[in-house]
Structure formats: C-alpha cells, structure tokens
Scaffold this motif. Structure first.
Motif, mmCIF file in Angstrom:
data_model
loop_
_atom_site.group_PDB
_atom_site.id
_atom_site.type_symbol
_atom_site.label_atom_id
_atom_site.label_comp_id
_atom_site.label_asym_id
_atom_site.label_seq_id
_atom_site.Cartn_x
_atom_site.Cartn_y
_atom_site.Cartn_z
ATOM 1 N N GLU A 6 -0.330 -13.621 -5.780
ATOM 2 C CA GLU A 6 0.219 -14.938 -6.086
ATOM 3 C C GLU A 6 0.297 -15.811 -4.831
ATOM 4 O OE1 GLU A 6 3.077 -13.717 -9.863
ATOM 5 O OE2 GLU A 6 3.869 -13.562 -7.828
ATOM 6 N N LEU A 7 0.739 -15.204 -3.727
ATOM 7 C CA LEU A 7 0.817 -15.943 -2.465
ATOM 8 C C LEU A 7 -0.569 -16.368 -1.999
ATOM 9 C CD1 LEU A 7 3.500 -13.776 -0.657
ATOM 10 C CD2 LEU A 7 3.784 -16.152 -1.391
ATOM 11 N N TYR A 8 -1.541 -15.479 -2.171
ATOM 12 C CA TYR A 8 -2.924 -15.800 -1.802
ATOM 13 C C TYR A 8 -3.423 -17.009 -2.599
ATOM 14 C CZ TYR A 8 -7.995 -15.586 -1.786
ATOM 15 O OH TYR A 8 -9.329 -15.911 -1.706
ATOM 16 N N LYS A 9 -3.204 -16.965 -3.907
ATOM 17 C CA LYS A 9 -3.651 -18.073 -4.758
ATOM 18 C C LYS A 9 -2.956 -19.379 -4.379
ATOM 19 C CE LYS A 9 -5.059 -15.180 -8.599
ATOM 20 N NZ LYS A 9 -4.764 -14.696 -9.955
ATOM 21 N N GLU A 10 -1.668 -19.307 -4.067
ATOM 22 C CA GLU A 10 -0.947 -20.505 -3.621
ATOM 23 C C GLU A 10 -1.530 -21.025 -2.306
ATOM 24 O OE1 GLU A 10 3.395 -20.283 -3.557
ATOM 25 O OE2 GLU A 10 3.276 -18.734 -5.103
ATOM 26 N N GLY A 11 -1.825 -20.091 -1.389
ATOM 27 C CA GLY A 11 -2.395 -20.477 -0.096
ATOM 28 C C GLY A 11 -3.743 -21.140 -0.238
ATOM 29 N N VAL A 12 -4.577 -20.605 -1.113
ATOM 30 C CA VAL A 12 -5.900 -21.192 -1.337
ATOM 31 C C VAL A 12 -5.752 -22.573 -1.972
ATOM 32 C CG1 VAL A 12 -8.044 -20.966 -2.666
ATOM 33 C CG2 VAL A 12 -7.129 -18.995 -1.423
ATOM 34 N N THR A 38 -8.434 -8.472 2.858
ATOM 35 C CA THR A 38 -8.779 -9.430 3.916
ATOM 36 C C THR A 38 -9.025 -10.844 3.387
ATOM 37 O OG1 THR A 38 -11.124 -8.858 3.823
ATOM 38 C CG2 THR A 38 -9.749 -7.647 5.420
ATOM 39 N N LEU A 39 -8.975 -11.040 2.081
ATOM 40 C CA LEU A 39 -9.202 -12.390 1.553
ATOM 41 C C LEU A 39 -8.240 -13.424 2.147
ATOM 42 C CD1 LEU A 39 -10.097 -11.741 -2.188
ATOM 43 C CD2 LEU A 39 -11.623 -12.414 -0.329
ATOM 44 N N PRO A 40 -6.939 -13.095 2.309
ATOM 45 C CA PRO A 40 -6.067 -14.083 2.952
ATOM 46 C C PRO A 40 -6.500 -14.421 4.382
ATOM 47 C CG PRO A 40 -4.743 -12.447 1.816
ATOM 48 C CD PRO A 40 -6.174 -11.952 1.798
ATOM 49 N N LEU A 41 -7.070 -13.463 5.068
ATOM 50 C CA LEU A 41 -7.542 -13.727 6.434
ATOM 51 C C LEU A 41 -8.737 -14.671 6.416
ATOM 52 C CD1 LEU A 41 -7.309 -10.166 8.045
ATOM 53 C CD2 LEU A 41 -5.606 -11.998 8.051
#
Length: 111
Positions: A6-12, A38-41
């Motif tokens: 969820e955080l990743y999707k929000e970040g993107v 590693t997707l968030p990176l």
C-alpha cells in the motif's frame, strides 16, 4: 497500519503527481517494511533523479545492483541515473554490465 504494498502504491502515485519529496518518504517507508522488494527503491531512484539529487539517485541505484546483481533492470536503473547526471561513460558501463547480467541469467536457464 498500511502494508508495504500500500505504501509503495501511494509512493508511486505521489511520484506520478510530481510530489517527489513526499514520494521518496513514502517509498522509504515501503522498503523499510519489506527489504526483499526492490520496487520501492526503483521508484525512489526516479523520484530522486527528478529532484536533481543525482548522487543519492546513483547511490540508490547501486544499492539495487548490489541486491540484485543478476537482474538486468537493476543496471538499467543505474545507467539511467548516470545519464540524468550527465555521466555518460558510467552509464554506458552500467548498461554493458546489465547485458552481461542478462547473459548470465540466460546461461543459468539453459544449464
């Protein structure tokens, strides 16, 4: 509490809205919850590059390469970070390393 995904999707989403500082913070949170992903990176590299924080972007891309040395996309991220920092010889070398990683991966599949 939000999940890493969820955080990743929000970040993107923040990155796509050009809210790069907020995106970096959200993506750091996502990675802290799941350091195997590693997707968030990768998304952080893009956001940092857009902010003109090239040294940080390159360092993050190098971290991705360290975590996934046999993944061609890791080297592509590094090469793109170098290009945006106008470090063309380094970008070309990173791309060459990515091609070698791809060849290693293909060789492992056939053996």
């Amino acid at each position: 509490m939000p999940t890493a995904d969820e955080l990743y999707k929000e970040g993107v989403a923040l990155k796509d809205e050009k809210k790069y500082e907020e995106a970096v913070a959200k993506l750091q949170e996502a990675y802290a919850l799941n350091e195997k992903d590693t997707l968030p990176l990768h998304a952080q590299v893009q956001a940092l590059t857009e902010l003109g924080r090239h040294e940080e972007s390159i360092a993050m891309a190098k971290k991705i390469v360290d975590l996934e040395p046999d993944d061609q996309f890791s080297y592509i991220a590094l090469s793109r970070a170098y290009v945006r920092a106008e470090m063309i010889p380094e970008a070309e070398y990173a791309m060459m390393q990515g091609q070698q990683a791809q060849m290693r991966a293909q060789a492992q599949k056939t053996s």
